[in-house]
Design a protein around this motif. Sequence first.
Motif, short mmCIF file in Angstrom:
data_model
loop_
_atom_site.label_atom_id
_atom_site.label_comp_id
_atom_site.label_asym_id
_atom_site.label_seq_id
_atom_site.Cartn_x
_atom_site.Cartn_y
_atom_site.Cartn_z
N GLU A 83 0.83 -1.19 0.00
CA GLU A 83 0.00 0.00 0.00
C GLU A 83 0.87 1.26 0.00
O GLU A 83 0.56 2.25 -0.69
CB GLU A 83 -0.92 0.00 1.23
N ALA A 84 1.99 1.23 0.74
CA ALA A 84 2.90 2.37 0.79
C ALA A 84 3.52 2.61 -0.58
O ALA A 84 3.67 3.77 -1.02
CB ALA A 84 3.99 2.14 1.84
N ALA A 85 3.90 1.54 -1.27
CA ALA A 85 4.48 1.67 -2.61
C ALA A 85 3.45 2.24 -3.59
O ALA A 85 3.78 3.08 -4.45
CB ALA A 85 4.99 0.32 -3.10
N LYS A 86 2.20 1.81 -3.46
CA LYS A 86 1.13 2.30 -4.32
C LYS A 86 0.91 3.80 -4.10
O LYS A 86 0.76 4.57 -5.05
CB LYS A 86 -0.16 1.52 -4.03
N LEU A 87 0.88 4.24 -2.84
CA LEU A 87 0.71 5.65 -2.52
C LEU A 87 1.85 6.49 -3.09
O LEU A 87 1.63 7.60 -3.59
CB LEU A 87 0.64 5.84 -0.99
N TYR A 88 3.05 5.96 -3.04
CA TYR A 88 4.20 6.69 -3.56
C TYR A 88 4.10 6.86 -5.07
O TYR A 88 4.33 7.96 -5.61
CB TYR A 88 5.50 5.97 -3.19
N ASP A 89 3.77 5.78 -5.77
CA ASP A 89 3.64 5.85 -7.23
C ASP A 89 2.57 6.86 -7.64
O ASP A 89 2.75 7.62 -8.60
CB ASP A 89 3.32 4.46 -7.81
N THR A 552 9.08 -6.41 8.65
CA THR A 552 9.55 -6.74 7.31
C THR A 552 8.43 -6.65 6.28
O THR A 552 8.70 -6.65 5.08
CB THR A 552 10.13 -8.17 7.30
N ALA A 553 7.18 -6.59 6.73
CA ALA A 553 6.04 -6.55 5.81
C ALA A 553 5.43 -5.16 5.68
O ALA A 553 4.46 -4.97 4.95
CB ALA A 553 4.97 -7.54 6.26
N THR A 554 5.99 -4.18 6.41
CA THR A 554 5.40 -2.84 6.42
C THR A 554 6.45 -1.78 6.10
O THR A 554 7.64 -2.06 6.01
CB THR A 554 4.75 -2.53 7.78
N SER A 555 5.98 -0.54 5.96
CA SER A 555 6.86 0.58 5.68
C SER A 555 6.28 1.83 6.35
O SER A 555 5.23 1.77 6.98
CB SER A 555 6.99 0.79 4.17
N PHE A 556 6.97 2.95 6.20
CA PHE A 556 6.50 4.21 6.77
C PHE A 556 5.79 5.07 5.72
O PHE A 556 6.20 5.11 4.55
CB PHE A 556 7.67 5.04 7.32
N VAL A 557 4.74 5.75 6.15
CA VAL A 557 4.18 6.89 5.41
C VAL A 557 4.07 8.02 6.43
O VAL A 557 4.14 7.80 7.64
CB VAL A 557 2.80 6.58 4.79
N MET A 558 3.88 9.26 5.92
CA MET A 558 3.79 10.40 6.83
C MET A 558 2.38 10.98 6.80
O MET A 558 1.80 11.21 5.73
CB MET A 558 4.79 11.49 6.42
N LEU A 559 1.82 11.19 7.99
CA LEU A 559 0.53 11.85 8.13
C LEU A 559 0.79 13.34 8.38
O LEU A 559 1.43 13.71 9.35
CB LEU A 559 -0.25 11.26 9.31
N GLU A 560 0.30 14.18 7.45
CA GLU A 560 0.49 15.63 7.58
C GLU A 560 -0.79 16.27 8.10
O GLU A 560 -1.87 16.05 7.55
CB GLU A 560 0.88 16.25 6.24
N GLN A 561 -0.67 17.08 9.13
CA GLN A 561 -1.79 17.83 9.67
C GLN A 561 -1.46 19.31 9.64
O GLN A 561 -0.38 19.72 10.07
CB GLN A 561 -2.09 17.41 11.12
N LYS A 578 9.72 8.23 0.67
CA LYS A 578 10.62 7.43 -0.16
C LYS A 578 11.73 6.85 0.70
O LYS A 578 12.50 7.58 1.32
CB LYS A 578 11.23 8.30 -1.26
N ALA A 579 11.78 5.53 0.77
CA ALA A 579 12.83 4.85 1.53
C ALA A 579 13.19 3.57 0.79
O ALA A 579 12.31 2.85 0.32
CB ALA A 579 12.36 4.54 2.94
N SER A 580 14.47 3.29 0.70
CA SER A 580 14.89 2.08 -0.01
C SER A 580 14.47 0.83 0.76
O SER A 580 14.27 0.88 1.98
CB SER A 580 16.41 2.07 -0.20
N GLU A 581 14.33 -0.26 0.04
CA GLU A 581 13.98 -1.53 0.69
C GLU A 581 15.02 -1.89 1.75
O GLU A 581 14.67 -2.42 2.81
CB GLU A 581 13.88 -2.64 -0.36
#
Length: 796
Positions: A83-89, A552-561, A578-581
């Motif tokens: 989902e994080a990769a999809k949001l980035y694309d 290992t199955a998740t990543s970070f996204v940022m919530l902006e308020q 954006k963070a490398s694998e």
Amino acid sequence: MLGYGLKGSKEFRNNVALKQVGLQGNICGEFVELSVNQVYENIGEQNIDGIYSFPIPDTAVITGFEATLGGRTLKAMVEDQKEAAKLYDEAVLKGINTLSLEEPNSGMFQFSIGQILPGESVKIKLSYMDRLIYENDSLKLVVPAILAPRSIEHNSKQENYIQDNYKVSLNLLIEPLSKLKIESPTHDIKIEWEEDINLAKVTFSDDLFSLDKDLVLIMKEEKLQEASGMIYKYQEDGEEKGILYLRFIPKLTSSEEEKPNNYMFLVDISESMQGEKLEEAKNALQLCIRNLSEGDSFNIVAFSSELEYFSEFGKVPFNEDNLKRASEWIEKLSAKGGSNILEALKYSLSESNLIGHSTVLLFTDDMMEDENEIIEYVDKNIGDNRLFTFGIDTSANSYMINKLANVGFGRPEFIYEDERIDDVILRQFSRIENPQVDITEIDWGEVKVESTYPRTIDYLYDREPFAIFAKVSGNITGKVTVKGKVDEKEYIKSIDLDSLDLEENAQLILKVWSRNRIESIDEHLKGERGSTAEAMHNKIIELSRESGIISTATSFVMLEQMEDLVLGMPITRIIPLKASEQTIKNIADAKFIESPGFVYKSANKIISNNERNNLLLDKKYPREAILRILALNQYADGSFSNINEEDNYKKIATTASVLLGFTMGKEDILLYMNQLNKSIKYLLQSIQKNSNEYDVPLYTITALALKAALEKDILKGTMEMLVQDSIEMIKTKLVGKSSEMVLKILNSSIRSSLKDIARCLFKVSKDGKYIEEVLNIKDEKNSIDSLAKLSILKAL
């Protein structure tokens, strides 16, 4: 030295000031969650692109990150990697600015926070969770120095720092498992204990205006408890829940004589092991055979398409001649051909079952074909043997490594990229060699247990802290009892739940539980496939998102308020990160069960008459590397010496120096405990057999080495009493002949000062400020005495 801070352009260092630093945290038992709060201000006249740079312990897990600037707040959230990769694309296609998380150096992370306007302040909060270092009945917390804003010069690796003043505060709550003596060797602290509950608040004694050196906190348990724990209660869906955190530290002794053991080492030398992997595996084998004892037997089989045997005639006794031959044989191994694991296992188990049971250690990095055939063979033929498997690198068939250890009554270990193969193998081999508790039952008494971590417990290892977590519900009362056997003797330890502290504010325990659950499922996932594996993968994502802990199955996204000035209400949106694998993997793969250490370096300058030579030695030989070299050069009788050394006096002196080199440092040396106990036996036997060769200097270094080993608490069985007796005997020999400093150290009941011991061993300058020692190391095998001295000097 690394620290937390902002960096930017060349002009940045003159434009940004660090105003405040606040350290807040909570320690529960041996776990800590720490938050570093910082306030920066752009005091220049231009916009600045800011990057926040921070180190964390190499075993830590990030539990939170927030940055507030320009009326907006950025907060890290955990999301499914897909989902994080999809949001980035999608963000890239829409032209939305994304943020980045990078790891330019091992253990050092950089986070882009966007532009800082003139006169604008930036508030940053970084939180992480870790397990504290446990050694000598003490817990140790280290917080890196906080650096002022820095810049990196263009086309240069040089970093420039401003050492301006800023207000520093500390607020640390400590909820211990037992009564502690808390002190800091680096800073003045104030400790306030709550009268009714076992809770301490630690703050700085005075106002600080910079944290320009690491903050170190030592928490020594006043009385070691082999079994202790705490309870954290909370509500879930209207029901009373709780997390039980129980800690065991077995200190095992065996009154029986050491039993001889049979060992079979199977090492993969197929083409995939070419290069550094094979070299490390060879080093691991060298260390393993040096951990064997008199009476043991062993053989080594190297397998590729064909089998190569150290001994064509089966196992051989461990002695000096066979150790030397095996060392030379291992050195000549080279990678070639395919990998015939099945034939290697058939040979080892059939030979073992003919002469008596063996411990088999299998090292491989290869995928295995005919999985069912191999598992079935081991299952039917394992007998009373035990099989320990080591999967080297991620290319190894993790499913097969797990299953083979399971049917072989052993334990699997996985060695990933950037991990030292020999460290993992030697730690496991040390466990095999030392006394252990074979767990037969955990009786939870009246407690209703929903799930536990670990899910199953087979062994408790000598002097290794072991934590058991249980998610429970209902009334938490009664006793929890661990039952097992050490050899043929019963081992029973009970914890009275009614006597444990109820930690109302210990949410950290819940986070530790979640982290351990994620790691446990991830480990078991390696042995599953199909729908079961998919369900476990989804559970990891669920736990990771709920707890906010990366996996290992998740990543970070940022919530902006941010505040909408027109509507007068907050607006929230997700900004991809954006963070490398590899960066995400490095954060997620923190080995939370291992002892932590900060990834920073400090210069240990050795002062001598040959300054340049010793500075070169300092750079070439870090202490960890020296200890490894020394360990690889031990003889079968336990001595350390230059190769082919025949002078007993020199052998005894070098062995004592090596023992001091290991025991006077801060490193975890449990994995070397077998070898060090062998060297102590050698010294004790030498005192009895070669007393005519001893003079005051030799008695002095021998007694100091034995005293340091006693203080390090590494002695096995009845060795402690024998060492104490020998020290008392040597003291009578030194009275009136040795310096007052030596006798003072030997009579002291507290840990000896490194500087005091160094003054007794090395030449000191006339003004007493420097140690003058010239060391020349060319051929390592002929420089063991010099390497031993260097290891002592570098511990200062």
